[in-house]
Design a protein around this motif. Structure first.
Motif, PDB file in Angstrom:
ATOM      1  N   LEU A  84       0.829  -1.206   0.000  1.00  0.00           N
ATOM      2  CA  LEU A  84       0.000   0.000   0.000  1.00  0.00           C
ATOM      3  C   LEU A  84       0.862   1.255   0.000  1.00  0.00           C
ATOM      4  N   LEU A  85       1.891   1.294   0.830  1.00  0.00           N
ATOM      5  CA  LEU A  85       2.767   2.463   0.893  1.00  0.00           C
ATOM      6  C   LEU A  85       3.492   2.671  -0.432  1.00  0.00           C
ATOM      7  N   ALA A  86       3.973   1.587  -1.019  1.00  0.00           N
ATOM      8  CA  ALA A  86       4.684   1.717  -2.300  1.00  0.00           C
ATOM      9  C   ALA A  86       3.741   2.210  -3.398  1.00  0.00           C
ATOM     10  N   ARG A  87       2.513   1.706  -3.413  1.00  0.00           N
ATOM     11  CA  ARG A  87       1.555   2.132  -4.439  1.00  0.00           C
ATOM     12  C   ARG A  87       1.184   3.605  -4.288  1.00  0.00           C
ATOM     13  N   ARG A  88       0.987   4.054  -3.056  1.00  0.00           N
ATOM     14  CA  ARG A  88       0.632   5.464  -2.831  1.00  0.00           C
ATOM     15  C   ARG A  88       1.796   6.400  -3.182  1.00  0.00           C
ATOM     16  N   LYS A  89       3.015   5.979  -2.855  1.00  0.00           N
ATOM     17  CA  LYS A  89       4.178   6.807  -3.189  1.00  0.00           C
ATOM     18  C   LYS A  89       4.380   6.863  -4.695  1.00  0.00           C
ATOM     19  N   ALA A  90       4.134   5.758  -5.388  1.00  0.00           N
ATOM     20  CA  ALA A  90       4.249   5.756  -6.848  1.00  0.00           C
ATOM     21  C   ALA A  90       3.194   6.647  -7.485  1.00  0.00           C
ATOM     22  N   GLY A  91       2.060   6.832  -6.788  1.00  0.00           N
ATOM     23  CA  GLY A  91       1.010   7.708  -7.298  1.00  0.00           C
ATOM     24  C   GLY A  91       1.221   9.166  -6.992  1.00  0.00           C
ATOM     25  N   GLY A  92       2.314   9.509  -6.325  1.00  0.00           N
ATOM     26  CA  GLY A  92       2.620  10.911  -6.067  1.00  0.00           C
ATOM     27  C   GLY A  92       2.495  11.341  -4.627  1.00  0.00           C
ATOM     28  N   ASP A  93       2.042  10.479  -3.723  1.00  0.00           N
ATOM     29  CA  ASP A  93       1.929  10.852  -2.312  1.00  0.00           C
ATOM     30  C   ASP A  93       3.302  10.855  -1.659  1.00  0.00           C
TER      31      ASP A  93
END
Length: 348
Positions: A302-311
């Motif tokens: 979840l953290l990796a996906r959100r960071k990849a989305g710009g968060d």
């Protein structure tokens, strides 16, 4: 229905009866013993024996006995947050501050807000919270004593390196052996502090073991969450103070400060991190989130996906904490049902 607002204090409670539109009918100030509360009930019956609602400012260290006596008498009681009461008082046409003014503001706040928390008798959650708070007080005291011992040891021998962890049995033995080589008031004080430190550590360990035993029985679903140990589970259980008082998982998230706050006034919706809510609960969820960020595959994904989305890192962690709030809420509900079923089985 009439509303009876209560402004609670250590030595006195002030009650104001208000009608359905918030107009003051009667005022009374009483003491804080159970006999005083019985007299308060008689006074309320004398003025109006129809259906009524008691609204008490939410400061349970002052109002716990009053709530217990009213609930035992079959009365309806709700809790009004102090901030809500102060906003109602500031919006009134009158000026100043007094116990009757505050009590009337509490009654009017209960009229304006239909979904206030309903008071209930204390259960196992309060016992857990008292144990947790007492343990934290002892830990804080132990930290202060360790700091003082380190300064005394430095004064006696700056070249000697003290153990890194002064709260272990091996450290006690090593420090005591070192202090036996010195005399004088500084060494004597250090010996006394070391004895006190040993007693504190023993009591802290006993409290930790007791909390672990209790939590294992009453909160197995909470302990099953990755990163939630017995002390964190005890903190969550004690600070939640009964999960059934929250109407939904979203209300629980608002209470623990993981629900984001809206901060937009145009067409683009924006939210920011909430700094409100129960910060002790928020800190417990933060500890679980940090642990899962290291070793839980789902959280790491979840953290990796959100960071990849710009968060950013903190924004991704905030989203994880919001998800964890729902997980904790469901675990508390399941534990509540399990305890209720166990109680029914024992009663049968």
């Amino acid at each position: 229905m009439v509303i009876i607002g209560i402004d609670a204090h250590k030595r006195s409670h002030t009650a104001v009866i208000a009608d359905a539109v918030g107009r003051q009918i009667a005022v009374k100030t009483i003491g804080t013993t159970s006999s005083d509360h019985l007299a308060l009930l008689a006074w309320a019956n004398k003025h109006d024996d129809q259906e009524r609602l008691w609204a008490i400012e939410d400061c349970r260290h002052l109002s716990r006995r009053l709530e217990r006596d009213l609930l035992a008498a079959g009365e309806q009681v709700v809790r009004v947050p102090p901030k809500l009461m102060s906003h109602v008082r500031d919006s009134a046409r009158t000026f100043g501050k007094s116990d009757p003014i505050d009590a009337l503001s509490i009654a009017r706040a209960a009229l304006r807000e239909p979904d206030l928390p309903v008071a209930r008798l204390d259960g196992i959650e309060r016992e857990i919270r008292l144990l947790v708070d007492h343990r934290e007080d002892l830990v804080a005291e132990r930290t202060r004593i360790i700091s003082r011992i380190r300064w005394h040891l430095h004064e006696l021998d700056p070249a000697w390196t003290a153990p890194a962890n002064l709260d272990r049995a091996s450290a006690f033995t090593r420090i005591k052996s070192h202090l036996d080589d010195f005399s004088g008031i500084v060494a004597d004080l250090a010996q006394r502090l070391l004895t006190h430190l040993r007693r504190l550590t023993e009591e802290i360990d006993e409290l930790t073991a007791e909390l672990s035993r209790r939590i294992t029985v009453i909160a197995p679903a909470l302990l099953a969450i990755v990163g939630c140990g017995p002390l964190t589970a005890a903190k969550i259980l004690g600070e939640t103070a009964g999960v059934t008082r929250f109407r939904s998982k979203d209300a629980y998230a608002r209470h623990n400060g993981t629900a984001p706050l809206p901060v937009w006034s145009s067409n683009k919706a924006r939210h920011r991190l909430s700094r409100t809510g129960n910060r002790q609960l928020n800190a417990a969820l933060h500890r679980i989130a940090l642990t899962q960020a290291r070793c839980h595959p789902g959280a790491r994904e979840l953290l990796a996906r959100r960071k990849a989305g710009g968060d950013g890192g903190m924004e991704a962690l905030r989203i994880l904490k919001r998800r964890l709030s729902d997980v904790v809420y469901r675990a508390l509900i399941n534990d509540q049902k399990t305890c209720a079923a166990r109680t029914l089985t024992l009663a049968a």
